[in-house]
Design a protein around this motif. Structure first.
Motif, short mmCIF file in Angstrom:
data_model
loop_
_atom_site.label_atom_id
_atom_site.label_comp_id
_atom_site.label_asym_id
_atom_site.label_seq_id
_atom_site.Cartn_x
_atom_site.Cartn_y
_atom_site.Cartn_z
N THR A 70 -1.74 47.99 -14.31
CA THR A 70 -0.40 47.55 -14.10
C THR A 70 0.14 46.89 -15.30
O THR A 70 -0.15 46.17 -16.04
CB THR A 70 -0.11 46.54 -13.00
OG1 THR A 70 -0.32 47.78 -11.91
CG2 THR A 70 1.40 46.15 -12.75
N SER A 104 6.84 48.92 -13.09
CA SER A 104 7.22 49.14 -11.39
C SER A 104 8.89 48.51 -11.88
O SER A 104 8.75 48.38 -12.80
CB SER A 104 6.55 47.76 -10.89
OG SER A 104 6.63 46.64 -10.74
N ALA A 158 6.92 56.84 -3.38
CA ALA A 158 6.22 55.50 -2.35
C ALA A 158 5.60 55.54 -1.44
O ALA A 158 7.07 56.40 -0.37
CB ALA A 158 6.29 54.61 -2.84
N ASN A 188 0.43 51.17 -1.83
CA ASN A 188 0.48 49.60 -1.58
C ASN A 188 0.53 48.66 -0.11
O ASN A 188 0.43 49.16 0.35
CB ASN A 188 2.20 49.62 -2.86
CG ASN A 188 2.12 47.65 -3.30
OD1 ASN A 188 0.68 47.36 -3.57
ND2 ASN A 188 3.35 48.09 -3.80
N TRP A 189 -0.25 47.68 -0.78
CA TRP A 189 -0.76 46.21 0.06
C TRP A 189 -1.40 47.08 1.52
O TRP A 189 -0.30 46.86 2.12
CB TRP A 189 1.12 46.24 0.25
CG TRP A 189 1.85 45.29 0.14
CD1 TRP A 189 2.61 44.91 -1.53
CD2 TRP A 189 1.18 43.62 0.00
NE1 TRP A 189 3.08 43.66 -1.77
CE2 TRP A 189 2.80 43.36 -1.35
CE3 TRP A 189 0.18 43.16 -0.21
CZ2 TRP A 189 2.05 41.65 -1.70
CZ3 TRP A 189 0.22 41.55 -0.36
CH2 TRP A 189 1.21 40.85 -0.86
N ALA A 249 -2.65 53.83 -5.65
CA ALA A 249 -2.96 52.75 -5.26
C ALA A 249 -3.03 51.95 -6.19
O ALA A 249 -4.12 51.19 -6.89
CB ALA A 249 -4.61 52.35 -3.90
N ARG A 250 -2.05 50.76 -6.05
CA ARG A 250 -1.98 49.33 -6.44
C ARG A 250 -2.73 48.54 -5.70
O ARG A 250 -2.65 48.18 -4.97
CB ARG A 250 -0.98 48.92 -6.97
CG ARG A 250 -0.20 47.91 -7.42
CD ARG A 250 0.93 47.11 -7.79
NE ARG A 250 0.71 47.55 -8.96
CZ ARG A 250 2.32 48.57 -9.20
NH1 ARG A 250 2.99 48.95 -8.36
NH2 ARG A 250 2.35 49.25 -10.69
N SER A 263 -3.85 45.28 -10.53
CA SER A 263 -2.82 44.65 -11.09
C SER A 263 -3.34 43.06 -11.37
O SER A 263 -3.63 42.51 -9.47
CB SER A 263 -1.74 44.66 -9.97
OG SER A 263 -0.69 43.36 -10.30
#
Length: 333
Positions: free
Chosen positions: A22, A51, A174, A194-195, A219-220, A316
């Motif tokens: 990231t 982002s 997303a 994400n998450w 995937a972050r 990240s």
């Protein structure tokens, strides 16, 4: 506290097909990140992903990275479809894709009611339909077609892009819950998630792969290498409370089955008890959503995401201070 003595001779897993980071990096002015980003390909990173919320916009860091490290693939994860008009979004995507031919991926999404409504004063209406309509418009516009179309959530009358990228950039969505995940697999080139934990990937990936086994899943992943458990969990709890009380993220974790684990946090938050909400988040939830510990253990944890179906892990780094020791420690080779 952070541990800075990261052994240079550690063994790391074999690199996956892609390994992302990231950007922009936290704690360093964007204008001063040239040498850091230029180092990434030599460390084995293949991608950088931006982002767009309250910090930098999504396109400027990637434009700089396209010059600073001309082999990296560049991706937005994500650009909200509400905060730019459809034609403006297509123009921005075509510009960057033309600067970096074959190396840009456009990731779009609905974002959240906080960013769209509270910060930009735009109604957050029918997010699934808005993303679907934006994707369909972009497919036509990025291919150079003249678009005159009344979509369900907006209309476009006579737009044709004056700058056409060759090749057109792939478009990812997303996605969190089944309808958007299916749309990402059916009409887009893949999904951005994400998450979620490594185990959660096994829940969401089949919806995307129903549209084809070749679909990309980005995937972050939040990572704190060399940080002790108490510090990492404190960072994780604050972020979980800030994000997972937002309706779209709460609904995602309800879909994933965390009603019991996060019910106490949601209840305390709704009552205005912020300290109680933080205290109610179980350690296990933090450990599932935030990768932390020695760098070797972090690498093994990230590889669990790829084993579960993620094609592009995007790290990240959340460690305080200079991020480069952590970035070097998390390199695939």
């Amino acid at each position: 506290m952070p541990e800075n003595n990261i052994p240079p001779d550690r063994h790391v897993p074999e690199p996956t097909r892609r390994w992302g980071l990231t950007i922009p990096l936290d704690g360093i002015p964007l204008r001063d990140q040239r040498d850091l980003i230029a180092e990434l390909p030599h460390l084995g990173y293949t991608d950088v992903w931006s982002s767009e919320s309250s910090d930098a916009d999504a396109f400027t860091p990637l434009a700089l990275a396209s010059v600073w490290a001309p082999t990296l693939r560049l991706g937005t994860a994500i650009v909200p479809v509400y905060t730019r008009g459809p034609a403006t979004l297509a123009i921005s995507a075509n510009t960057l894709a033309s600067v970096a031919p074959g190396r840009f991926v456009l990731g779009i999404g609905s974002s959240s009611s906080v960013i769209v409504e509270k910060w930009n004063s735009i109604p957050f209406d029918e997010p699934y339909k808005r993303v679907r309509d934006s994707l369909r418009f972009l497919r036509s516009a990025l291919a150079g077609e003249k678009v005159t179309q009344q979509y369900g959530t907006f209309g476009v009358d006579g737009f044709r892009a004056g700058l056409i990228a060759d090749p057109p950039p792939p478009v990812l969505l997303a996605a969190m819950r089944p309808a958007m995940l299916r749309l990402a697999g059916r009409e887009a080139d893949g999904a951005i998630v994400n998450w979620l934990s490594a185990d959660d990937v096994e829940t969401v990936a089949p919806y995307v792969h129903a549209g084809g086994s070749d679909k990309e899943i980005v995937a972050r992943i939040f990572v704190l290498p060399g940080v002790d458990s108490d510090t990492a969990r404190a960072v994780g709890r604050r972020r979980i409370a800030a994000y997972l009380n937002v309706p779209v993220y709460r609904a995602f974790h309800e879909f994933l089955g965390r009603q019991e684990e996060l019910g106490g946090m949601w209840q305390a938050w709704s009552e205005g008890d912020r300290a109680g909400a933080l205290a109610a988040i179980p350690d296990q939830v933090v450990d599932d959503l935030f990768v932390h510990g020695p760098p070797e253990a972090c690498l093994e944890h990230i590889e669990r995401y790829t084993a579960a179906g993620v094609t592009t892990p995007v790290i990240s780094v959340l460690t305080p201070g200079d991020p480069m020791p952590a970035i070097r420690a998390l390199a695939p080779r």
